[in-house]
Motif scaffolding. Structure first.
Motif, PDB file in Angstrom:
ATOM      1  N   GLU A  48      -7.472 -10.133 -57.935  1.00 55.00           N
ATOM      2  CA  GLU A  48      -7.516 -11.296 -58.822  1.00 55.00           C
ATOM      3  C   GLU A  48      -8.785 -11.294 -59.668  1.00 55.00           C
ATOM      4  OE1 GLU A  48      -4.976 -14.684 -56.341  1.00 55.00           O
ATOM      5  OE2 GLU A  48      -7.066 -14.263 -55.776  1.00 55.00           O
ATOM      6  N   LYS A  49      -9.896 -10.875 -59.062  1.00 54.72           N
ATOM      7  CA  LYS A  49     -11.154 -10.771 -59.813  1.00 54.72           C
ATOM      8  C   LYS A  49     -11.045  -9.711 -60.898  1.00 54.72           C
ATOM      9  CE  LYS A  49     -14.176 -12.166 -55.979  1.00 54.72           C
ATOM     10  NZ  LYS A  49     -15.215 -11.694 -55.022  1.00 54.72           N
ATOM     11  N   ARG A  50     -10.353  -8.620 -60.574  1.00 55.73           N
ATOM     12  CA  ARG A  50     -10.227  -7.507 -61.512  1.00 55.73           C
ATOM     13  C   ARG A  50      -9.495  -7.929 -62.789  1.00 55.73           C
ATOM     14  NH1 ARG A  50     -10.454  -1.882 -61.452  1.00 55.73           N
ATOM     15  NH2 ARG A  50      -9.080  -0.882 -62.975  1.00 55.73           N
ATOM     16  N   VAL A  51      -8.511  -8.808 -62.643  1.00 54.32           N
ATOM     17  CA  VAL A  51      -7.705  -9.190 -63.806  1.00 54.32           C
ATOM     18  C   VAL A  51      -8.153 -10.523 -64.424  1.00 54.32           C
ATOM     19  CG1 VAL A  51      -5.696  -7.935 -62.960  1.00 54.32           C
ATOM     20  CG2 VAL A  51      -5.943 -10.355 -62.388  1.00 54.32           C
ATOM     21  N   ARG A  52      -9.193 -11.124 -63.872  1.00 51.33           N
ATOM     22  CA  ARG A  52      -9.655 -12.399 -64.421  1.00 51.33           C
ATOM     23  C   ARG A  52     -10.190 -12.212 -65.830  1.00 51.33           C
ATOM     24  NH1 ARG A  52     -14.453 -16.508 -62.381  1.00 51.33           N
ATOM     25  NH2 ARG A  52     -13.911 -18.183 -63.803  1.00 51.33           N
ATOM     26  N   ASN A  53      -9.898 -13.160 -66.687  1.00 53.14           N
ATOM     27  CA  ASN A  53     -10.318 -13.094 -68.086  1.00 53.14           C
ATOM     28  C   ASN A  53     -11.662 -13.793 -68.261  1.00 53.14           C
ATOM     29  OD1 ASN A  53     -10.601 -13.114 -70.839  1.00 53.14           O
ATOM     30  ND2 ASN A  53      -8.557 -13.910 -71.273  1.00 53.14           N
ATOM     31  N   PHE A  54     -12.741 -13.001 -68.299  1.00 55.95           N
ATOM     32  CA  PHE A  54     -14.085 -13.549 -68.439  1.00 55.95           C
ATOM     33  C   PHE A  54     -14.450 -13.832 -69.896  1.00 55.95           C
ATOM     34  CE2 PHE A  54     -14.254 -11.483 -64.317  1.00 55.95           C
ATOM     35  CZ  PHE A  54     -14.965 -12.387 -63.555  1.00 55.95           C
ATOM     36  N   ASP A  55     -13.537 -13.528 -70.814  1.00 54.87           N
ATOM     37  CA  ASP A  55     -13.827 -13.711 -72.236  1.00 54.87           C
ATOM     38  C   ASP A  55     -13.069 -14.897 -72.834  1.00 54.87           C
ATOM     39  OD1 ASP A  55     -15.386 -11.026 -73.272  1.00 54.87           O
ATOM     40  OD2 ASP A  55     -14.109 -10.636 -71.555  1.00 54.87           O
ATOM     41  N   HIS A  56     -12.444 -15.685 -71.978  1.00 57.14           N
ATOM     42  CA  HIS A  56     -11.736 -16.887 -72.416  1.00 57.14           C
ATOM     43  C   HIS A  56     -12.642 -18.096 -72.183  1.00 57.14           C
ATOM     44  CE1 HIS A  56      -8.764 -20.104 -72.654  1.00 57.14           C
ATOM     45  NE2 HIS A  56      -7.932 -19.234 -73.202  1.00 57.14           N
ATOM     46  N   ILE A 138     -21.059  -1.899 -74.437  1.00 53.73           N
ATOM     47  CA  ILE A 138     -20.390  -2.483 -73.274  1.00 53.73           C
ATOM     48  C   ILE A 138     -20.174  -1.419 -72.204  1.00 53.73           C
ATOM     49  CG2 ILE A 138     -18.223  -3.495 -72.460  1.00 53.73           C
ATOM     50  CD1 ILE A 138     -18.016  -4.840 -75.242  1.00 53.73           C
ATOM     51  N   LEU A 139     -19.697  -0.252 -72.630  1.00 52.88           N
ATOM     52  CA  LEU A 139     -19.432   0.847 -71.700  1.00 52.88           C
ATOM     53  C   LEU A 139     -20.694   1.237 -70.940  1.00 52.88           C
ATOM     54  CD1 LEU A 139     -17.183   2.882 -70.829  1.00 52.88           C
ATOM     55  CD2 LEU A 139     -18.063   4.413 -72.606  1.00 52.88           C
ATOM     56  N   GLU A 140     -21.771   1.438 -71.671  1.00 57.74           N
ATOM     57  CA  GLU A 140     -23.038   1.832 -71.045  1.00 57.74           C
ATOM     58  C   GLU A 140     -23.560   0.744 -70.113  1.00 57.74           C
ATOM     59  OE1 GLU A 140     -25.416   2.610 -74.468  1.00 57.74           O
ATOM     60  OE2 GLU A 140     -24.799   4.714 -74.602  1.00 57.74           O
ATOM     61  N   ARG A 141     -23.502  -0.515 -70.562  1.00 60.13           N
ATOM     62  CA  ARG A 141     -24.041  -1.627 -69.764  1.00 60.13           C
ATOM     63  C   ARG A 141     -23.256  -1.859 -68.480  1.00 60.13           C
ATOM     64  NH1 ARG A 141     -22.488  -7.095 -72.173  1.00 60.13           N
ATOM     65  NH2 ARG A 141     -20.564  -6.429 -71.120  1.00 60.13           N
ATOM     66  N   ARG A 146     -23.495  -3.163 -63.905  1.00 60.72           N
ATOM     67  CA  ARG A 146     -22.492  -3.949 -63.197  1.00 60.72           C
ATOM     68  C   ARG A 146     -21.629  -3.126 -62.249  1.00 60.72           C
ATOM     69  NH1 ARG A 146     -20.827  -8.098 -68.198  1.00 60.72           N
ATOM     70  NH2 ARG A 146     -22.972  -8.872 -68.509  1.00 60.72           N
ATOM     71  N   GLY A 147     -21.979  -1.855 -62.081  1.00 61.69           N
ATOM     72  CA  GLY A 147     -21.297  -1.030 -61.090  1.00 61.69           C
ATOM     73  C   GLY A 147     -19.848  -0.704 -61.399  1.00 61.69           C
ATOM     74  N   LYS A 148     -19.459  -0.713 -62.684  1.00 63.01           N
ATOM     75  CA  LYS A 148     -18.080  -0.443 -63.051  1.00 63.01           C
ATOM     76  C   LYS A 148     -17.912   1.026 -63.439  1.00 63.01           C
ATOM     77  CE  LYS A 148     -17.571  -4.889 -62.641  1.00 63.01           C
ATOM     78  NZ  LYS A 148     -17.033  -5.462 -61.388  1.00 63.01           N
ATOM     79  N   ASP A 149     -16.645   1.508 -63.423  1.00 56.75           N
ATOM     80  CA  ASP A 149     -16.390   2.872 -63.876  1.00 56.75           C
ATOM     81  C   ASP A 149     -15.758   2.849 -65.265  1.00 56.75           C
ATOM     82  OD1 ASP A 149     -13.633   2.325 -63.545  1.00 56.75           O
ATOM     83  OD2 ASP A 149     -13.662   3.077 -61.488  1.00 56.75           O
ATOM     84  N   VAL A 150     -15.623   4.039 -65.867  1.00 56.55           N
ATOM     85  CA  VAL A 150     -15.148   4.133 -67.246  1.00 56.55           C
ATOM     86  C   VAL A 150     -13.753   3.538 -67.405  1.00 56.55           C
ATOM     87  CG1 VAL A 150     -14.506   5.723 -69.100  1.00 56.55           C
ATOM     88  CG2 VAL A 150     -16.575   6.142 -67.765  1.00 56.55           C
ATOM     89  N   SER A 151     -12.844   3.871 -66.489  1.00 50.96           N
ATOM     90  CA  SER A 151     -11.465   3.383 -66.614  1.00 50.96           C
ATOM     91  C   SER A 151     -11.409   1.858 -66.528  1.00 50.96           C
ATOM     92  CB  SER A 151     -10.574   4.007 -65.534  1.00 50.96           C
ATOM     93  OG  SER A 151     -11.037   3.654 -64.240  1.00 50.96           O
ATOM     94  N   GLU A 155     -10.023  -0.468 -69.593  1.00 51.99           N
ATOM     95  CA  GLU A 155      -8.896  -1.349 -69.323  1.00 51.99           C
ATOM     96  C   GLU A 155      -9.246  -2.796 -69.658  1.00 51.99           C
ATOM     97  OE1 GLU A 155      -6.399  -4.162 -67.258  1.00 51.99           O
ATOM     98  OE2 GLU A 155      -8.476  -3.751 -66.678  1.00 51.99           O
ATOM     99  N   ARG A 156     -10.434  -3.232 -69.234  1.00 51.98           N
ATOM    100  CA  ARG A 156     -10.849  -4.614 -69.491  1.00 51.98           C
ATOM    101  C   ARG A 156     -11.063  -4.854 -70.985  1.00 51.98           C
ATOM    102  NH1 ARG A 156     -16.006  -6.959 -69.908  1.00 51.98           N
ATOM    103  NH2 ARG A 156     -15.933  -9.225 -69.738  1.00 51.98           N
TER     104      ARG A 156
END
Length: 206
Positions: A48-56, A138-141, A146-151, A155-156
């Motif tokens: 649910e966290k993965r698909v949450r829309n943080f830009d709304h 965004i990709l670099e940051r 934030r511990g995220k990967d490229v995919s 996707e986000r």
């Protein structure tokens, strides 16, 4: 007291602009990041966290943010929330004590979408940066901080960041008093903005 809003898309260079202004104004300025006021997601599953829309706009606790700004304008300190993008949750035990200052900067992607917050601002600045440049930042940051990967980032960006920018953030620049191209690297513009702020402060003191 002067309240300045600095908005723009994710990766536009808002933070760099804020740093340039605070470097000149030093202890006369306090910064309130919109990112600290995301609604808590600790009750959600990882999916649910993965698909949450943080830009709304609905992802932000506008009531608390507007309340805290009013308190600062009234000369009262506030306890700013602490939000973790890694855990996608707001700390239940930790806050940051923020004291009033001559200049209050509100910084975030969605701050011009909230009329109540917008109406408390004396100066509104929109940082306008090319989409490709923003995506690279965004990709670099997100990978580095934030511990995220490229995919995950791609996707986000495709699912929420770009669509929400087009729907909410880019249209909100019509509320800006100043549109700042290129963000932080535009040192001439940031110098002019800082000089304008200092002039406004002198006028208010009179």
């Amino acid at each position: 007291m002067l309240v300045i809003g600095i908005a723009g898309g994710s990766g536009s260079g808002k933070t760099t602009v804020v740093k340039a202004i605070t470097k000149r104004l030093k202890e006369r300025v306090v910064v309130i990041p919109q990112d600290s006021y995301y609604k808590d997601s600790s009750d959600l599953t990882d999916e649910e966290k993965r698909v949450r829309n943080f830009d709304h706009p609905d992802s932000i606790d506008w009531g608390l943010l507007c309340h805290d700004l009013k308190e600062l304008k009234a000369g009262r300190a506030v306890d700013q929330p602490v939000y973790s993008f890694i855990a996608c949750s707001r700390s239940k035990t930790e806050t940051v004590r923020v004291e009033p200052a001559e200049v209050i900067i509100i910084e975030g992607i969605l701050i011009f979408t909230c009329a109540e917050l917008r109406n408390q601002m004396d100066l509104k600045i929109f940082v306008d940066t090319d989409d490709d440049v923003r995506f690279i930042r965004i990709l670099e940051r997100d990978i580095r901080e934030r511990g995220k990967d490229v995919s995950w980032v791609i996707e986000r960006y495709t699912r929420t960041v770009k669509p929400m920018y087009l729907q909410f953030i880019e249209p909100s620049k019509r509320y800006a008093n100043i549109i700042l191209p290129e963000g932080g690297p535009n040192s001439v513009a940031t110098d002019v903005i800082t000089a304008t702020i200092e002039k406004e402060l002198r006028e208010k003191r009179k």
